[in-house]
Write an enzyme that holds these catalytic residues in place. Sequence first.
Site, mmCIF file in Angstrom:
data_model
loop_
_atom_site.group_PDB
_atom_site.id
_atom_site.type_symbol
_atom_site.label_atom_id
_atom_site.label_comp_id
_atom_site.label_asym_id
_atom_site.label_seq_id
_atom_site.Cartn_x
_atom_site.Cartn_y
_atom_site.Cartn_z
ATOM 1 N N GLU A 29 78.484 66.481 -54.480
ATOM 2 C CA GLU A 29 78.196 65.950 -53.136
ATOM 3 C C GLU A 29 76.941 66.575 -52.531
ATOM 4 O O GLU A 29 76.390 67.543 -53.083
ATOM 5 C CB GLU A 29 79.389 66.183 -52.206
ATOM 6 C CG GLU A 29 79.670 67.651 -51.948
ATOM 7 C CD GLU A 29 80.292 67.918 -50.573
ATOM 8 O OE1 GLU A 29 79.691 67.519 -49.560
ATOM 9 O OE2 GLU A 29 81.359 68.564 -50.539
ATOM 10 N N LYS A 90 74.968 63.434 -41.866
ATOM 11 C CA LYS A 90 76.243 63.611 -42.567
ATOM 12 C C LYS A 90 76.925 62.241 -42.636
ATOM 13 O O LYS A 90 77.215 61.629 -41.615
ATOM 14 C CB LYS A 90 77.107 64.625 -41.818
ATOM 15 C CG LYS A 90 78.475 64.858 -42.422
ATOM 16 C CD LYS A 90 79.238 65.922 -41.649
ATOM 17 C CE LYS A 90 80.715 65.878 -41.983
ATOM 18 N NZ LYS A 90 81.500 66.748 -41.092
ATOM 19 N N VAL A 110 82.771 64.463 -49.105
ATOM 20 C CA VAL A 110 83.715 64.227 -50.206
ATOM 21 C C VAL A 110 84.102 62.748 -50.233
ATOM 22 O O VAL A 110 84.095 62.111 -51.290
ATOM 23 C CB VAL A 110 84.955 65.139 -50.064
ATOM 24 C CG1 VAL A 110 86.069 64.706 -51.017
ATOM 25 C CG2 VAL A 110 84.571 66.596 -50.307
ATOM 26 N N ASP A 142 92.132 64.344 -35.319
ATOM 27 C CA ASP A 142 91.026 64.648 -36.240
ATOM 28 C C ASP A 142 91.558 64.947 -37.645
ATOM 29 O O ASP A 142 91.948 66.062 -37.966
ATOM 30 C CB ASP A 142 90.191 65.822 -35.707
ATOM 31 C CG ASP A 142 88.883 65.982 -36.482
ATOM 32 O OD1 ASP A 142 88.731 65.331 -37.544
ATOM 33 O OD2 ASP A 142 88.021 66.753 -36.031
ATOM 34 N N SER A 144 90.289 64.377 -41.560
ATOM 35 C CA SER A 144 89.094 64.026 -42.327
ATOM 36 C C SER A 144 89.292 62.748 -43.134
ATOM 37 O O SER A 144 90.348 62.537 -43.749
ATOM 38 C CB SER A 144 88.727 65.165 -43.277
ATOM 39 O OG SER A 144 87.649 64.760 -44.103
ATOM 40 N N ALA A 145 88.259 61.932 -43.155
ATOM 41 C CA ALA A 145 88.277 60.720 -43.983
ATOM 42 C C ALA A 145 88.349 61.070 -45.468
ATOM 43 O O ALA A 145 88.634 60.198 -46.296
ATOM 44 C CB ALA A 145 87.046 59.866 -43.693
ATOM 45 N N ASP A 146 88.113 62.337 -45.811
ATOM 46 C CA ASP A 146 88.294 62.751 -47.215
ATOM 47 C C ASP A 146 89.717 62.444 -47.685
ATOM 48 O O ASP A 146 89.940 62.101 -48.851
ATOM 49 C CB ASP A 146 88.065 64.266 -47.378
ATOM 50 C CG ASP A 146 86.629 64.685 -47.121
ATOM 51 O OD1 ASP A 146 85.774 63.801 -46.899
ATOM 52 O OD2 ASP A 146 86.372 65.908 -47.131
ATOM 53 N N LYS A 163 89.698 75.111 -46.356
ATOM 54 C CA LYS A 163 89.584 76.311 -45.523
ATOM 55 C C LYS A 163 90.696 76.396 -44.501
ATOM 56 O O LYS A 163 91.212 75.377 -44.049
ATOM 57 C CB LYS A 163 88.259 76.254 -44.771
ATOM 58 C CG LYS A 163 87.060 76.476 -45.626
ATOM 59 C CD LYS A 163 85.896 76.913 -44.735
ATOM 60 C CE LYS A 163 84.720 77.292 -45.577
ATOM 61 N NZ LYS A 163 84.068 76.085 -46.126
HETATM 62 N N1 PSU Z 1 84.464 72.030 -46.210
HETATM 63 C C1 PSU Z 1 83.700 73.055 -46.634
HETATM 64 N N2 PSU Z 1 82.375 72.874 -46.800
HETATM 65 C C2 PSU Z 1 81.771 71.669 -46.572
HETATM 66 C C3 PSU Z 1 82.601 70.579 -46.139
HETATM 67 C C4 PSU Z 1 83.929 70.810 -45.972
HETATM 68 O O1 PSU Z 1 84.227 74.142 -46.849
HETATM 69 O O2 PSU Z 1 80.549 71.528 -46.721
HETATM 70 C C5 PSU Z 1 81.989 69.224 -45.926
HETATM 71 C C6 PSU Z 1 82.335 68.295 -47.101
HETATM 72 O O3 PSU Z 1 81.247 67.431 -47.344
HETATM 73 C C7 PSU Z 1 83.517 67.521 -46.571
HETATM 74 C C8 PSU Z 1 83.156 67.368 -45.111
HETATM 75 O O4 PSU Z 1 83.706 66.261 -47.180
HETATM 76 O O5 PSU Z 1 82.564 68.620 -44.775
HETATM 77 C C9 PSU Z 1 84.347 67.069 -44.243
HETATM 78 O O6 PSU Z 1 83.925 66.808 -42.945
HETATM 79 P P1 PSU Z 1 84.935 66.181 -41.896
HETATM 80 O O7 PSU Z 1 85.930 67.252 -41.617
HETATM 81 O O8 PSU Z 1 84.058 65.883 -40.701
HETATM 82 O O9 PSU Z 1 85.501 64.966 -42.526
HETATM 83 MN MN MN Z 2 86.777 64.864 -38.431
#
Ligand code: PSU
Ligand code: MN
Length: 307
Positions: A29, A90, A110, A142, A144-146, A163
């Site tokens: 990524e 992003k 991701v 909130d 994540s879309a992951d 994390k």
């Molecule tokens: N967690 C990490 N490092 C990162 C990310 C997540 O420890 O760089 C990044 C990844 O690209 C992940 C994204 O897909 O943040 C998730 O963001 P969000 O929570 O806004 O979906």
């Molecule tokens: Mn989010």
Amino acid sequence: MIDSFKQFIEVNGEVAAALALGQPVVALESTIISHGMPYPQNVETALRVEQIVREHGAVPATIAIIKGKIKVGLSEAEVSYLGQAENVIKTSRRDLPLIIAKGLDGATTVASTMIIADMAGIRVFVTGGIGGVHRGAPETFDVSADLTELARTDVAVICAGCKSILDIGLTLEYLETHGVPVIGYQTDDFPAFYTRASGFGVDYRLDTPRDVAKAIRTKWDLGLRGGLVVANPILREHELPLDLLAGIVEAAVQEAHKQGIRGKEITPFLLAQVKEMTGGRSLVANIELIYHNARVGAHLASALASL
Ligand code: PSU
Ligand code: MN
């Protein structure tokens, strides 16, 4: 139109050749480069990860959007550009059509890296940590879309867990609800990124790339769509002490709340705060765990290719 996405994608020659021959390829990524780490460590790490993937027998395919074009496999100059350019956005599933239609630069999360890997036919993807259910999500929604991507897109994601800036328990519940297997690679405990254990168990422990590859293959052969999480703990010698982290993560989350940080800004903000508060130790751990994931991911891609 069938495969109409192809007009937007450029797969570099090396990756295309490997895919055509059924050779192992590992997707990588780019949000980690643009928003996850500071320059110049971001560029050094991204290039070194590619090298490690190669050393372990697979072809790396770093994914990003450059001036509206989806790139699968970046040149060194492109990695360096993404690591320094100011206006790299992003880009998650939601953002993809806009970034492409407007011809902008986008770093893939991701979620969007999985989407693009799937379009290109890459089944193994190495990252640091996945996004998840944020603390306070019952109020903020909130998530994540992951996680929704893992539920629907056929790509295996090798990571060091997630994390503790997230609610790890709720993240695992969400994955269970959506039918995403969480495999502990040589561990019974779901790893918490900087630390080997989170206190939450994994669904299944597997100890060899071949066993993991068989589980992945079986999922898709059964017609069960969607991804898998392969959680690979940071090596013991690079792990951060738990007591160092606990207070820091708490303080970082408080600070984000105080400053009213929301939405897609939260994850990059927390990462930067943790780095600041650990005096850079979190960055070293972050880099090392990605290298370790790259080794395991390359082995897994090879095992999958030879099944
Ligand atoms: N967690 C990490 N490092 C990162 C990310 C997540 O420890 O760089 C990044 C990844 O690209 C992940 C994204 O897909 O943040 C998730 O963001 P969000 O929570 O806004 O979906
Ligand atoms: Mn989010």
